[in-house]
Every structure is written in structure tokens, then in C-alpha cells.
Design a protein around this motif. Structure first.
Motif, PDB file in Angstrom:
ATOM      1  N   UNK A  39       0.836  -1.210   0.000  1.00 21.76           N
ATOM      2  CA  UNK A  39       0.000   0.000   0.000  1.00 21.76           C
ATOM      3  C   UNK A  39       0.866   1.254   0.000  1.00 21.76           C
ATOM      4  N   UNK A  40       1.909   1.261   0.857  1.00 24.81           N
ATOM      5  CA  UNK A  40       2.792   2.437   0.919  1.00 24.81           C
ATOM      6  C   UNK A  40       3.510   2.628  -0.416  1.00 24.81           C
ATOM      7  N   UNK A  41       3.972   1.532  -1.000  1.00 26.31           N
ATOM      8  CA  UNK A  41       4.676   1.600  -2.289  1.00 26.31           C
ATOM      9  C   UNK A  41       3.749   2.167  -3.371  1.00 26.31           C
ATOM     10  N   UNK A  42       2.492   1.649  -3.402  1.00 23.94           N
ATOM     11  CA  UNK A  42       1.515   2.093  -4.399  1.00 23.94           C
ATOM     12  C   UNK A  42       1.200   3.583  -4.267  1.00 23.94           C
ATOM     13  N   UNK A  43       0.809   3.983  -3.047  1.00 27.05           N
ATOM     14  CA  UNK A  43       0.364   5.365  -2.859  1.00 27.05           C
ATOM     15  C   UNK A  43       1.499   6.364  -3.031  1.00 27.05           C
ATOM     16  N   UNK A  44       2.738   5.960  -2.605  1.00 25.82           N
ATOM     17  CA  UNK A  44       3.868   6.888  -2.742  1.00 25.82           C
ATOM     18  C   UNK A  44       4.288   7.035  -4.200  1.00 25.82           C
ATOM     19  N   UNK A  45       3.856   6.083  -5.046  1.00 25.32           N
ATOM     20  CA  UNK A  45       4.196   6.147  -6.466  1.00 25.32           C
ATOM     21  C   UNK A  45       3.557   7.337  -7.166  1.00 25.32           C
ATOM     22  N   UNK A  46       2.515   7.926  -6.571  1.00 20.02           N
ATOM     23  CA  UNK A  46       1.833   9.053  -7.185  1.00 20.02           C
ATOM     24  C   UNK A  46       2.611  10.353  -7.113  1.00 20.02           C
ATOM     25  N   UNK A  47       3.609  10.412  -6.232  1.00 22.43           N
ATOM     26  CA  UNK A  47       4.363  11.667  -6.067  1.00 22.43           C
ATOM     27  C   UNK A  47       5.595  11.690  -6.963  1.00 22.43           C
ATOM     28  N   UNK A  48       5.766  12.791  -7.703  1.00 21.38           N
ATOM     29  CA  UNK A  48       6.911  12.900  -8.603  1.00 21.38           C
ATOM     30  C   UNK A  48       8.222  13.142  -7.850  1.00 21.38           C
ATOM     31  N   UNK A  52      12.862   6.179  -5.846  1.00 19.10           N
ATOM     32  CA  UNK A  52      12.602   4.813  -5.374  1.00 19.10           C
ATOM     33  C   UNK A  52      13.145   4.555  -3.976  1.00 19.10           C
ATOM     34  N   UNK A  53      14.307   5.164  -3.654  1.00 18.65           N
ATOM     35  CA  UNK A  53      14.885   4.960  -2.326  1.00 18.65           C
ATOM     36  C   UNK A  53      13.988   5.585  -1.251  1.00 18.65           C
ATOM     37  N   UNK A  54      13.477   6.799  -1.524  1.00 21.94           N
ATOM     38  CA  UNK A  54      12.522   7.425  -0.594  1.00 21.94           C
ATOM     39  C   UNK A  54      11.341   6.504  -0.332  1.00 21.94           C
ATOM     40  N   UNK A  55      10.796   5.940  -1.406  1.00 27.50           N
ATOM     41  CA  UNK A  55       9.601   5.099  -1.290  1.00 27.50           C
ATOM     42  C   UNK A  55       9.909   3.800  -0.536  1.00 27.50           C
ATOM     43  N   UNK A  56      11.113   3.252  -0.781  1.00 24.20           N
ATOM     44  CA  UNK A  56      11.550   2.050  -0.067  1.00 24.20           C
ATOM     45  C   UNK A  56      11.674   2.351   1.423  1.00 24.20           C
ATOM     46  N   UNK A 134       7.513  11.663   2.904  1.00 21.43           N
ATOM     47  CA  UNK A 134       6.486  11.967   1.894  1.00 21.43           C
ATOM     48  C   UNK A 134       6.414  13.460   1.621  1.00 21.43           C
ATOM     49  N   UNK A 135       6.513  14.262   2.674  1.00 22.82           N
ATOM     50  CA  UNK A 135       6.386  15.708   2.530  1.00 22.82           C
ATOM     51  C   UNK A 135       7.727  16.413   2.318  1.00 22.82           C
ATOM     52  N   UNK A 136       8.828  15.654   2.295  1.00 26.65           N
ATOM     53  CA  UNK A 136      10.139  16.262   2.110  1.00 26.65           C
ATOM     54  C   UNK A 136      10.509  17.251   3.192  1.00 26.65           C
ATOM     55  N   UNK A 137      10.168  16.916   4.438  1.00 25.42           N
ATOM     56  CA  UNK A 137      10.461  17.806   5.564  1.00 25.42           C
ATOM     57  C   UNK A 137      11.966  17.922   5.795  1.00 25.42           C
TER      58      UNK A 137
END
Lengths: 219, 219
Positions: A39-48, A52-56, A134-137
Motif C-alpha cells: 500500500x505504501x509503495x503504491x500510494x507513494x508512487x503518485x508523487x513525482x 525509489x529509495x525514498x519510497x523504499x 512523503x512531505x520532504x520535511x
């Protein structure tokens, strides 16, 4: 009923044996984790902005955070899980895991302390890390570094305390290596890699900032 | 000889009572610490680049580093310090401190684990922090953050384990508050302040770096 754990003189009055088979316990934990990660992999795929490392890393933080909160949180606050008669999944997990480390059933102080800290502080912080990436804080690296260092400290206490107490808590070499060594090793090498990465990223950022400050002074 | 510690049923065969007066033990530790702090303050005064906060932090890291390595290092690797007949200063320190927390004389696993990690890892790392601040290294903030977080984790394990085990290890309320609470409180509020400062510095550096990267992309 007599318990199967080592050492044999461990006192566990009113012990109720594990009722689910090992394969079922592992399958439920494995599939639930796979669902979370997918689920996290799928939903994070929507952000440009996310590579891939961020999403992992987001997948890791969601998995480890939920493990800390649900599995370890249940253990930390359920001193009598080994008496559970209902076949409740989380009690089954710790009855099974105690085959590799009876300090869980025996409620060893060092174990309960580390698991309490892990579930209450590191669990929620891990979920915050999913959000921060996700938010690049700006605090994303230092947060991930802090949690990973906490995980490393906890795992170190876990192993050092076992050695000091004689390292004789597993029912067999199979459980020793599969549960105690192998399962825990993920909380050594993954946090270690994250710490090294964050250390480098942070040092570079501090360096480039102090260099640009020097430049602006020269101007 | 019978030991004076609480709980009374703690077994300490061949115990030798503390021979130095409390005032002497505190004075030696206090004066030795003052000497270290004064020397670091003096020598760091020669550098133009170091401001007063940097120099203060160098004093703290030298003091806490030497405390970790010498005092806590001796404890971690001297399981029989309570049998010492020679009046050796470091053994006297821990015989005296055990009045506020008998888990030291009793060689409690959680205590030995935390003190071992503190003396072996955080002690030398603290001395590295003195050097890193003096030389203005880019890793200075993340190093100080890592050690401080380790100290906080250790102190948390220290107090949580005591509570889980009944919090009854002090000879009297005086020793409880003077040794167990007051003395340890320095390793809560100082690391906490350092963690907060480093977190902010690092987040700012990461933010300014990512902004300057965006700007250079726009150009």
C-alpha cells in the motif's frame, strides 16, 4: 501445563501452550506486512518528488513502526500473555517467539524496558518518518537517524543483556538462529545503513551551509 | 561484613565497607572535573573561531567523556569492586553510589549493559566531540546529537528498569534524591538541550541546502 521454554526452571504458572502452528503465525505477520508495504509503495508512487529509495524507506518505516506499536506494544503492556486461552494472535506471536528467547515469557526487566521504549517512542516516531519523507520535511534525515540509532541501542541492550545473563534462552539451535539471531538482525543492518546515509547527508548539508556562509562574508 | 544496602536480602559475600568519607569522594571527583573543565576552557580560549557556547560544550564533552571512560568504565569491567580492600578511589565511588542505587553493587543486568555501552561507545565518542567542535568539523552536530541521544536512551533504560523492579534500591530518601535523582538528572537535561539544538541546526542546514539546490535548478 508445563511450558517448553529454556531454562527449564523458569516459573510460568497457568501457562497455556501456543495453539496456532508456526507457519500460520509467520504467514499472518508476513502477509500483513506485505500488505502494508504494498500500500505504501503504491500510494507513494503518485508523487513525482519521491525517488525509489525514498519510497523504499517509507515502506520500511511503515512496517517497522506498525511492528513496534502493535506487536511490541502488545508485549510491553501484556505481562500475562502466556496465560492467554483465546488463541489471540498477538499472544500467540510472543508464545512462539519465546521459544527463541524465553526472556519474553519470563518478563525479563531489560527486555520489557527496551520493548516499552521501542513501542511508545520509536513506533509513533517511525510513522512520523513516513510522513516526513512523503512531505520532504527538513527534519526528515535527523528524525530517521534518531529512530535508527534508538533501534540500534535497543538491539545492543537486547544482545548484551542476554550474554551477561548466560545466553541460554532458546529451546534449540533452530529457534536460536531463526528467531533470536536472524529475525533481530534486520534491526541491526537496516538501521545501520540508514544511520550511515543520514550521517553523510547531514554532514554534507552542514558543510555546504558553512561554506556558503563564508562566501557571503567575503562578499 | 554485612552490607548497608537496600534491599536487605541482597547477597554480597566478602563485602568490604567504603573507607573514604563521602566528602572526600565527592571532593576528589569534583576537583578532578573542575581541573578538566578549566584546562579545556583555557586552551580553547586561544581559538578565534570558537565562541563561548562552543567552548562550554567542549568542557561538557571532556567532563562527560572522562566520566564515562574512567568511572563508568571501571564499574562495567569490575564485577567485584565491592570486595575491594585497598581503598581504591574508583571502588569507593561505586560503594558510595550504591547507597543510592544498590543495583550497582548487586550487578543488575540492565545497569551493567547500559554502563558497558556508555563507557565503551559514548565515552570515546564524547572525546571525539571535543575534537570535532575544536576543529569545526561538519559532522560535529550529528556526532553530538548521536551521543546525547545515546545518553538519553541509557538514562531512560536506567529509570524504567528501576521502576519495573520496584524502585526500592536506596538506603534513605537522602541517597535516593541526591544520588539516584539529582546526580543522574544532569544526563537528562544537558543531553536534551544538546539534542534540541543539534536537531534545529541540522534541519536548518538541510533546508538551506535544498533551497539552494532548487535555485540552481531554476538558473
Amino acid at each position: 501445563m508445563e511450558h517448553p521454554y529454556i531454562p527449564r526452571d523458569l516459573k510460568l504458572p497457568d501457562y497455556v501452550p501456543v495453539s496456532l502452528p508456526q507457519s500460520t503465525i509467520l504467514a499472518v505477520y508476513g502477509l500483513a506486512s506485505l500488505l502494508v508495504v504494498s500500500l505504501v509503495w503504491l500510494f507513494s508512487g503518485g508523487s513525482r518528488r519521491l525517488n525509489k529509495l525514498d519510497r523504499l524507506l517509507m515502506c520500511w518505516w511503515a512496517f517497522t513502526g506498525l511492528t513496534h506499536i502493535i506487536l511490541e506494544g502488545y508485549f510491553a503492556f501484556s505481562p500475562e500473555f502466556y496465560k492467554d486461552k483465546t488463541g489471540f494472535f498477538l499472544a500467540e506471536v510472543w508464545k512462539e517467539y519465546s521459544k527463541g528467547d524465553s526472556r519474553y515469557a519470563g518478563r525479563d526487566t531489560a527486555i520489557v524496558t527496551v520493548e516499552g521504549i521501542t513501542s511508545v517512542l520509536e513506533g509513533p516516531a517511525s510513522l512520523l518518518a513516513v510522513y516526513a519523507i512523503a512531505k520532504g520535511k527538513a527534519y526528515s534525515y535527523i528524525l530517521q537517524f534518531a529512530i535508527s540509532l534508538g533501534q540500534l541501542y535497543g538491539t545492543l541492550v537486547y544482545f548484551v543483556a542476554a550474554i551477561l545473563d548466560g545466553d541460554n534462552f532458546a529451546m534449540s539451535p533452530f529457534y536460536y538462529y531463526a528467531y533470536y539471531i536472524f529475525a533481530n538482525s534486520f534491526w541491526i543492518w537496516i538501521p545501520l545503513l540508514i544511520c550511515i546515509r543520514c550521517w553523510k547527508k547531514i554532514s554534507l548539508a552542514v558543510q555546504s551551509q558553512s561554506q556558503s556562509q563564508k562566501k557571503s562574508k567575503v562578499r
